[in-house]
Design a protein around this motif. Structure first.
Motif, mmCIF file in Angstrom:
data_model
loop_
_atom_site.group_PDB
_atom_site.id
_atom_site.type_symbol
_atom_site.label_atom_id
_atom_site.label_comp_id
_atom_site.label_asym_id
_atom_site.label_seq_id
_atom_site.Cartn_x
_atom_site.Cartn_y
_atom_site.Cartn_z
ATOM 1 N N GLY A 1 2.816 1.563 31.887
ATOM 2 C CA GLY A 1 2.963 1.403 33.241
ATOM 3 C C GLY A 1 4.054 0.235 33.888
ATOM 4 N N LEU B 1 5.020 12.052 27.822
ATOM 5 C CA LEU B 1 3.762 11.617 27.279
ATOM 6 C C LEU B 1 3.018 12.652 26.290
ATOM 7 C CD1 LEU B 1 2.750 8.994 29.855
ATOM 8 C CD2 LEU B 1 3.769 8.743 27.612
ATOM 9 N N LYS C 1 0.200 2.042 24.577
ATOM 10 C CA LYS C 1 -0.875 1.649 25.526
ATOM 11 C C LYS C 1 -0.242 1.996 26.804
ATOM 12 C CE LYS C 1 -2.813 -1.992 22.795
ATOM 13 N NZ LYS C 1 -3.283 -3.544 22.807
ATOM 14 N N MET C 2 -1.162 2.528 27.670
ATOM 15 C CA MET C 2 -0.692 3.002 29.360
ATOM 16 C C MET C 2 -0.419 1.766 29.966
ATOM 17 S SD MET C 2 -0.831 6.196 29.304
ATOM 18 C CE MET C 2 -0.268 6.124 31.088
ATOM 19 N N GLU C 3 -1.047 0.630 29.633
ATOM 20 C CA GLU C 3 -0.682 -0.543 30.419
ATOM 21 C C GLU C 3 0.893 -0.995 30.304
ATOM 22 O OE1 GLU C 3 -2.611 -4.448 28.848
ATOM 23 O OE2 GLU C 3 -3.610 -3.224 27.836
#
Length: 216
Positions: A64, A174, A59-61
């Motif tokens: 991040g 990525l 997940k990008m969150e």
């Protein structure tokens, strides 16, 4: 031993870059942005650690959060290390950075849970190693022999460049990981890939230890 020593000694700033920065004075934002981005994007030790951090993050969150923690760590010690002239052996710091790659790959394969029965706090570990990576950046910047005239703006520009380089490296990782994760070979070879990262981390560690004790 001679091969390792040469490799360790070569892990520094480019002579042309050092000569250019040593000659200029005043505020030069774009050159420092470029140098920061170049050093991070071509820094194989930093890229290996980033690879380890996001290896099993989907997940990008989550990506991040961890990348931000790492950025806070290395930005803090890079700025403070240069501004206050923390003269620490680059070989010593880079040896720890090599071990950070080993740690993250071991964490990825669950070694700590199997060996010691507990899971280290991954966010705290990312921050701590980010601090060491920042010290590594600081030692490289100090090799430039930067003029004190315009030092703080130039350091901030260098740090901005580091973040740009990190984002470019992360985007590349990525993209590659995204294609690999869609294949059946990902779970088949994920363990082997992390073992390879462990080996690479120990090689980096060995290079720097040789440099620490052999290079004058």
């Amino acid at each position: 031993m001679l091969t390792l020593t040469t490799s360790a000694a070569a892990h520094g700033v480019a002579t042309s870059d050092a000569g250019y920065i040593g000659e200029i004075t005043g505020i030069n934002l774009l050159p420092f942005v470029y140098l920061g981005a170049k050093h991070m994007f071509t820094g194989y030790d930093h890229i290996l650690f980033l690879l380890g951090v996001i290896f099993f993050l989907y997940k990008m969150e989550h990506i991040g959060i961890y990348v931000s923690i790492f950025a806070i760590g290395h930005s803090t010690t890079m700025l403070l290390g240069v501004f206050f002239n923390w003269a620490i052996s680059s070989y010593f710091i880079d040896a720890i950075i090599g071990l950070s790659v080993v740690y993250k790959a071991l964490d990825n394969i669950g070694a700590f849970q199997r060996w010691f029965g507990f899971q280290p706090n991954t966010k705290a570990a990312t921050l701590v190693f980010g601090l060491f990576h920042g010290l590594g950046l600081a030692t490289k910047v100090l090799e430039y022999d930067i003029s004190p005239d315009g030092l703080l703006p130039n350091l901030i520009a260098f740090n901005v460049g580091v973040e740009i380089g990190q984002l470019l490296a992360l985007a590349t990782i990525l993209i590659v990981m995204g294609f690999w994760r869609r294949t059946r070979s990902f779970w088949k070879h994920a363990y082997t890939a992390n073992v390879a990262m462990i080996c690479a981390g120990f090689v980096l560690f060995g290079y720097q230890v040789v440099g620490l004790f052999v290079v004058p």
